[in-house]
Scaffold this motif. Structure first.
Motif, short mmCIF file in Angstrom:
data_model
loop_
_atom_site.label_atom_id
_atom_site.label_comp_id
_atom_site.label_asym_id
_atom_site.label_seq_id
_atom_site.Cartn_x
_atom_site.Cartn_y
_atom_site.Cartn_z
N PHE A 160 0.96 -1.21 0.10
CA PHE A 160 0.03 0.06 0.13
C PHE A 160 0.99 1.14 -0.04
CE2 PHE A 160 -2.54 3.39 1.63
CZ PHE A 160 -3.73 3.03 1.26
N GLU A 161 2.00 1.49 1.01
CA GLU A 161 2.51 2.75 1.15
C GLU A 161 3.63 2.94 0.02
OE1 GLU A 161 1.73 4.86 3.07
OE2 GLU A 161 0.52 4.06 4.72
N VAL A 162 4.45 1.71 -0.23
CA VAL A 162 5.46 1.87 -1.11
C VAL A 162 5.05 1.71 -2.67
CG1 VAL A 162 7.85 0.71 -1.87
CG2 VAL A 162 7.03 1.01 0.72
N LEU A 163 4.30 0.53 -2.93
CA LEU A 163 3.89 0.38 -4.19
C LEU A 163 2.57 0.80 -4.83
CD1 LEU A 163 5.24 -3.26 -4.24
CD2 LEU A 163 6.42 -1.10 -5.38
N GLY A 164 1.72 1.34 -3.89
CA GLY A 164 0.54 2.13 -4.40
C GLY A 164 -0.54 1.18 -4.70
N PHE A 165 -0.49 0.01 -4.11
CA PHE A 165 -1.60 -0.84 -4.32
C PHE A 165 -2.90 -0.29 -3.82
CE2 PHE A 165 1.38 -3.56 -6.48
CZ PHE A 165 0.99 -4.73 -6.74
N SER A 166 -3.98 -0.85 -4.20
CA SER A 166 -5.11 -0.48 -3.49
C SER A 166 -5.52 -1.48 -2.58
CB SER A 166 -6.43 -0.44 -4.25
OG SER A 166 -6.55 -1.46 -5.02
N ALA A 167 -6.20 -1.35 -1.41
CA ALA A 167 -6.82 -2.59 -0.41
C ALA A 167 -7.18 -3.48 -1.33
CB ALA A 167 -7.78 -1.69 0.60
N ALA A 168 -7.96 -3.32 -2.27
CA ALA A 168 -8.73 -4.29 -3.02
C ALA A 168 -7.76 -5.36 -3.68
CB ALA A 168 -9.77 -3.83 -3.87
N GLU A 169 -6.76 -4.75 -4.45
CA GLU A 169 -5.63 -5.25 -4.88
C GLU A 169 -5.01 -6.04 -3.92
OE1 GLU A 169 -4.39 -2.64 -8.79
OE2 GLU A 169 -3.90 -1.91 -6.81
N ILE A 170 -4.43 -5.45 -3.04
CA ILE A 170 -3.78 -6.43 -2.01
C ILE A 170 -4.60 -7.45 -1.29
CG2 ILE A 170 -2.77 -6.07 0.60
CD1 ILE A 170 -2.45 -3.05 -0.23
N ALA A 171 -5.73 -7.33 -1.12
CA ALA A 171 -6.68 -8.36 -0.86
C ALA A 171 -6.70 -9.62 -1.82
CB ALA A 171 -8.06 -8.01 -0.59
N ALA A 172 -6.57 -9.23 -3.08
CA ALA A 172 -6.53 -10.40 -4.23
C ALA A 172 -4.95 -10.91 -3.79
CB ALA A 172 -6.94 -9.67 -5.42
N THR A 173 -3.97 -10.04 -3.67
CA THR A 173 -2.82 -10.64 -3.76
C THR A 173 -2.52 -11.57 -2.48
OG1 THR A 173 -1.92 -8.64 -4.56
CG2 THR A 173 -0.42 -9.99 -3.25
N MET A 174 -3.09 -11.34 -1.28
CA MET A 174 -2.92 -12.17 -0.27
C MET A 174 -4.14 -13.06 0.04
SD MET A 174 -1.34 -8.77 2.28
CE MET A 174 -1.43 -10.11 3.42
N ASP A 175 -5.23 -13.12 -0.77
CA ASP A 175 -6.28 -14.09 -0.91
C ASP A 175 -6.87 -13.77 0.53
OD1 ASP A 175 -7.73 -15.94 -1.47
OD2 ASP A 175 -6.63 -17.58 -0.99
N THR A 176 -7.34 -12.67 0.83
CA THR A 176 -8.17 -12.18 2.03
C THR A 176 -9.13 -11.32 1.66
OG1 THR A 176 -7.84 -11.72 4.12
CG2 THR A 176 -6.54 -10.44 2.51
N SER A 177 -9.76 -10.57 2.50
CA SER A 177 -10.86 -9.55 2.17
C SER A 177 -10.16 -8.09 2.68
CB SER A 177 -11.96 -9.76 3.35
OG SER A 177 -11.48 -9.43 4.57
N THR A 178 -10.83 -7.43 1.88
CA THR A 178 -10.45 -5.93 2.00
C THR A 178 -10.61 -5.48 3.47
OG1 THR A 178 -11.37 -5.42 -0.12
CG2 THR A 178 -10.84 -3.49 1.18
N ALA A 179 -11.54 -5.79 3.95
CA ALA A 179 -11.80 -5.28 5.55
C ALA A 179 -10.49 -5.86 6.29
CB ALA A 179 -13.11 -6.15 6.02
N SER A 180 -10.02 -7.08 5.99
CA SER A 180 -8.79 -7.78 6.72
C SER A 180 -7.42 -7.06 6.31
CB SER A 180 -8.77 -9.29 6.35
OG SER A 180 -9.56 -9.86 6.98
N VAL A 181 -7.42 -6.59 5.33
CA VAL A 181 -6.34 -5.56 4.62
C VAL A 181 -6.32 -4.21 5.41
CG1 VAL A 181 -5.40 -4.34 2.91
CG2 VAL A 181 -6.18 -6.68 2.53
N ASN A 182 -7.52 -3.69 5.52
CA ASN A 182 -7.41 -2.29 6.05
C ASN A 182 -7.20 -2.30 7.75
OD1 ASN A 182 -8.12 -0.85 3.86
ND2 ASN A 182 -10.37 -1.48 4.10
N SER A 183 -7.66 -3.45 8.19
CA SER A 183 -7.49 -3.89 9.62
C SER A 183 -5.61 -3.97 9.88
CB SER A 183 -8.07 -4.94 10.08
OG SER A 183 -7.70 -5.20 11.48
N ALA A 184 -4.93 -4.73 8.87
CA ALA A 184 -3.74 -4.91 9.05
C ALA A 184 -2.99 -3.53 8.71
CB ALA A 184 -3.28 -6.01 7.92
N LEU A 185 -3.35 -2.84 7.85
CA LEU A 185 -2.95 -1.65 7.51
C LEU A 185 -2.68 -0.63 8.76
CD1 LEU A 185 -3.90 -0.63 4.11
CD2 LEU A 185 -1.51 -1.28 4.73
N GLN A 186 -3.94 -0.69 9.49
CA GLN A 186 -3.98 0.12 10.64
C GLN A 186 -3.07 -0.22 11.90
OE1 GLN A 186 -8.06 0.09 12.41
NE2 GLN A 186 -7.58 1.84 13.49
#
Length: 338
Positions: A160-186
């Motif tokens: 997110f911070e370095v490569l500019g992926f969206s939360a949705a793209e990160i969720a797809a990359t990590m095979d998880t939900s957008t909500a989980s990504v946002n929680s991990a980012l926080q």
């Protein structure tokens, strides 16, 4: 790793899908350096990044028939590399600096003994012409802080911070939900904010001119070569730290570092020094070469350490001396100096 089709086939991509490994090599060649840097951020070791990148590209080659263009090839390769790194994080654990393992030494330690059971963080050779954000994303404090995060938080923050992926793209990359990504980012942002100075090294370096920066680096090198502890200590901040992985002990505060400098690197009993200026982790650094005190006067100085300097203003706030000749080879430096 299969994706739905969109029309964007390049000739090399079409060839690579049909088993042309030379075409695959041409596709990934422009991305190798940035993918390697991504693996370094995730793993804290250029050596581990070598392993991860090799494994990731092998995985990508084997799975290329399933890449059908829903995302760019670059995004897909980052997905493969991230998953490969997460596997290695789980298998190998995190890397550390001496400051992560315990309190600073209260007295000078002599007779250094490397601690081999710890996986140590390693330095990263700068790329000439790298952009500001590329240098900032490999600064020592940031990479060290990432090592304190669980793998999923580490990956989410970097993507997110370095490569500019969206939360949705990160969720797809990590095979998880957008909500989980946002929680991990926080959670990741909170921990990193506690460990990384508010002013990056790039900001600090912009605040002093090139001539003064050269003076600091040259002053550090020449003071050690002359054995001039006073001149070296004059370059340091009051709260300076000095660490030397793979040695576990480290020193904090000007008085403690002063005592260490006088007893070890600036003492004649340590031998003679020569240095070459280099860039490491987006920061000024010097490659140190040492000739033991019992060596003949015409004996070469052999590779000893890569000393990464962390500046605050025009003073050195931290010295991290990565000891080991293997680091010099990584930086493309000679093993000895005459």
């Amino acid at each position: 790793m299969s994706e739905t089709v969109t029309a964007d086939p390049t000739p090399d991509l079409a060839l690579a899908r049909h088993g042309d490994d030379a075409a695959f090599g041409r596709l990934v060649a422009p991305l190798r350096r940035e993918l390697h840097a991504h693996c370094y951020r995730m793993l804290g070791s250029a050596h581990d990044a070598d392993d991860a990148l090799q494994d990731a590209l092998l995985r990508a080659w084997r799975a290329l028939a399933g890449f059908e263009g829903r995302s760019t090839l670059r995004t897909w390769l980052y997905t493969v590399a991230t998953r490969t790194c997460l596997d290695l994080v789980q298998a190998r654990g995190r890397r550390a600096l001496p400051v992560d393992l315990g309190p600073a030494s209260e007295r000078v330690v002599t007779g250094d003994v490397p601690v081999t059971e710890v996986a140590w963080l390693g330095p990263w050779p700068d790329e000439p012409g790298a952009r500001l954000e590329q240098r900032e994303s490999v600064e020592l404090a940031f990479v060290a802080a990432l090592q304190h995060l669980p793998g999923n938080q580490r990956a989410a923050l970097v993507l997110f911070e370095v490569l500019g992926f969206s939360a949705a793209e990160i969720a797809a990359t990590m095979d998880t939900s957008t909500a989980s990504v946002n929680s991990a980012l926080q959670r990741a942002r909170k921990l990193v904010a506690e460990k990384v100075p508010s002013a990056s090294q790039q900001r600090s370096l912009r605040e002093i001119d090139d001539a003064r920066l050269r003076d600091v680096v040259t002053g550090y090198s020449s003071a050690l070569e002359r054995g001039d502890a006073d001149a070296l200590v004059a370059l340091l901040t009051d709260d300076v730290t000095w660490s030397m992985p793979p040695m576990a002990h480290w020193y904090a505060g000007r008085a403690s570092v002063d005592a260490f400098v006088r007893a070890v690197p600036a003492a004649g009993s340590c031998g003679a020094w020569r240095h070459l200026p280099v860039g490491a982790n987006g920061q000024p650094a010097v490659a140190s070469y040492r000739r033991p005190p019992d060596a003949p006067p015409d004996a070469p100085h052999t590779a000893w350490s890569i000393d990464v300097l962390t500046l605050r203003g025009d003073r050195i706030a931290a010295v991290t001396s990565f000891i080991g000749a293997e680091h010099h080879a990584r930086f493309g430096l000679p093993a000895s100096l005459p």
